[in-house]
Design an enzyme around this catalytic site. Structure first.
Site, PDB file in Angstrom:
ATOM      1  N   ASP A 131      -1.581  -2.245  -0.033  1.00 18.00           N
ATOM      2  CA  ASP A 131      -1.300  -1.621  -1.324  1.00 18.00           C
ATOM      3  C   ASP A 131      -1.186  -2.687  -2.414  1.00 18.00           C
ATOM      4  O   ASP A 131      -0.615  -3.762  -2.199  1.00 18.00           O
ATOM      5  CB  ASP A 131      -0.002  -0.818  -1.225  1.00 18.00           C
ATOM      6  CG  ASP A 131       0.192   0.144  -2.385  1.00 18.00           C
ATOM      7  OD1 ASP A 131       0.161  -0.305  -3.547  1.00 18.00           O
ATOM      8  OD2 ASP A 131       0.360   1.345  -2.133  1.00 18.00           O
ATOM      9  N   LYS A 164       0.669  -2.801  -4.800  1.00 17.20           N
ATOM     10  CA  LYS A 164       2.073  -3.051  -5.159  1.00 17.20           C
ATOM     11  C   LYS A 164       2.747  -4.016  -4.197  1.00 17.20           C
ATOM     12  O   LYS A 164       3.859  -4.478  -4.461  1.00 17.20           O
ATOM     13  CB  LYS A 164       2.857  -1.726  -5.165  1.00 17.20           C
ATOM     14  CG  LYS A 164       2.407  -0.733  -6.203  1.00 17.20           C
ATOM     15  CD  LYS A 164       3.334   0.463  -6.266  1.00 17.20           C
ATOM     16  CE  LYS A 164       3.286   1.305  -4.996  1.00 17.20           C
ATOM     17  NZ  LYS A 164       1.987   1.961  -4.795  1.00 17.20           N
ATOM     18  N   GLU A 219      -5.603  15.578   1.141  1.00 20.76           N
ATOM     19  CA  GLU A 219      -5.445  16.649   2.123  1.00 20.76           C
ATOM     20  C   GLU A 219      -6.531  17.712   1.985  1.00 20.76           C
ATOM     21  O   GLU A 219      -6.414  18.798   2.551  1.00 20.76           O
ATOM     22  CB  GLU A 219      -4.059  17.290   1.986  1.00 20.76           C
ATOM     23  CG  GLU A 219      -2.924  16.336   2.317  1.00 20.76           C
ATOM     24  CD  GLU A 219      -1.565  17.021   2.268  1.00 20.76           C
ATOM     25  OE1 GLU A 219      -1.513  18.214   1.898  1.00 20.76           O
ATOM     26  OE2 GLU A 219      -0.567  16.356   2.595  1.00 20.76           O
TER      27      GLU A 219
END
Length: 423
Positions: free
Chosen positions: A172, A174, A320
């Site tokens: 990620d 971050k 999803e």
């Protein structure tokens, strides 16, 4: 013999009870955490490689032997009582887990240790040769999405690593510099492990959850030998060995294992995106998939798939929707997809299955398990009929388990359903 010994390392207890039931779990069953932990630095009391002082063998040879059959410090657990659902044993296990202190390994340890890749691979216990010819001839591609806890991710990688497979890791955006540096250092020690060429700032409910998976698929595609793709989160852990997974995937015979369900209340996720292209019916499911190479080929290179992706970007929680919709629209002709010839097939949760009703259009479900679910997981993985009479297995699930027994594998979660006919 050596191969069987290595496979036994992934069993959660020492009492001979098979521990492989589902392919991946969101978190490891509690009693397995230290049984499979090989993670401590050299200064830790839990370092499990033991080199003999009375041998003429080189350190490298001794490390190599230890990496084949490493010794582990396993807490004694009454496996029979645990799998039988004994409340007394369960309380004992919970108390043991509260008292167990796993050594904390700083991210910087891996950056330093991986500077000598040869020693790192051997000391950490990576399996560096194919265990069987069947596995060697059936490579699997994995994606691992992570943002924290390098030691846990490295433990996961080590558990699923085989030299014939391929591994894409997305860190990620971050994540800290230390985490990114450690993961890059680890991946540099293997020619079949790599970090994605770019990182995404992942935010729940947005396209950024799906995007890293697509990056990994694009970068894995150039490796032409792998047969199936499995995506894994950094906080998951396998309960199936690579050999078990290969046997299951070969039984799938090109079919995908991708959950799909369609309910009217889900339409709110898609209302702002307009009408889907190509007469496609949107389907909701899990981002966790087991997909054939043919499915991935269609996803990456077919214009219909690209058109759907542009539509999905406008929806809520697109991760999803994308894989699941491709797999559950029979008219698209996606390789390995669900034909829909037997609607209503469903698989119940490991726990909470009473909430699943007959007729639900649900092909696969997933759930978080813990030590109290050991009996249920064992029953799902056993061939013996008497196991299915286990008191922790609800009657409806026993019936469904008998139907699914050959394919009852997965590990969080995942992978066991025969829900209908496939292409």
């Amino acid at each position: 013999m050596a191969a069987e010994a290595v496979r036994a390392l992934h069993r959660p207890c020492t009492g001979g009870v098979p521990g492989a039931l589902l392919m991946f779990l969101p978190t490891p069953v509690a009693v397995t955490a230290d049984a499979v932990d090989l993670m401590a630095p050299e200064t830790s009391a839990r370092m499990t490689f033991r080199l003999s002082a009375h041998t003429d063998k080189s350190t490298e040879e001794q490390l190599k032997e230890s990496s084949i059959i490493p010794q582990r410090d396993v807490t004694k657990v009454n496996c029979s009582g645990l799998t039988a659902g004994s409340k007394v044993t369960l309380q004992e296990v919970k108390q043991l887990m509260r008292n167990v202190k796993r050594p904390s390994i700083p991210d910087s340890y891996f950056t330093t240790a991986a500077k000598d890749c040869k020693v790192f691979r051997l000391k950490r216990g990576y399996i560096l040769k194919p265990m069987t010819s069947e596995e060697e001839n059936f490579p699997i591609a994995f994606s691992i999405l992570m943002f924290k806890d390098v030691s846990q991710v490295e433990r996961l990688l080590r558990a699923i690593y085989r030299p014939q497979n391929y591994y894409c890791i997305h860190v990620d955006k971050k994540a800290s510099t230390n985490i990114s540096s450690a993961i890059h250092s680890i991946s540099n020690c293997f020619n079949n492990v790599f970090v994605t060429s770019r990182s995404v700032d992942v935010k729940w409910g947005t396209f950024t959850v799906l995007e890293p998976e697509l990056i990994c698929l694009q970068e894995l595609w150039k490796y032409r030998k792998w047969k199936y793709f499995i995506n894994v989160a950094g906080q998951e852990f396998p309960l199936k060995t690579n050999y078990d997974m290969v046997r299951i995937l070969k039984a799938y015979n090109g079919a995908n294992d991708i959950m799909g369900t369609s309910k009217r209340y889900l339409e709110g996720r898609w209302k702002n995106a307009g009408k889907p292209p190509h007469n496609i019916r949107p389907v909701k499911g899990s981002v966790h998939v087991v997909a054939s190479r043919g499915f991935v080929d269609y996803l990456l290179h077919n214009q219909t798939s690209r058109d759907l992706l542009e539509w999905v970007k406008k929806t809520s929680i697109p991760d999803e929707t994308y894989f699941n919709t491709l797999n559950h629209n029979p008219h698209l002709g996606v390789p390995g997809s669900y034909k829909g010839l037997r609607p209503g097939i469903h698989e119940a949760r490991v726990s909470g299955e009473e909430n699943v009703k007959e007729g639900d259009d649900l092909q696969r479900e997933m759930g978080v398990t813990g030590d109290a679910d050991a009996g249920t997981l064992l029953a799902l993985g056993k061939d013996n009929e008497e196991i299915l009479d286990h008191p922790r297995i609800p009657r409806r699930q026993r019936r469904r388990t008998r139907q699914l027994r050959l394919h009852s594998a997965s590990t969080d979660h995942r992978r066991a359903r025969r829900g209908g006919a496939y292409r």
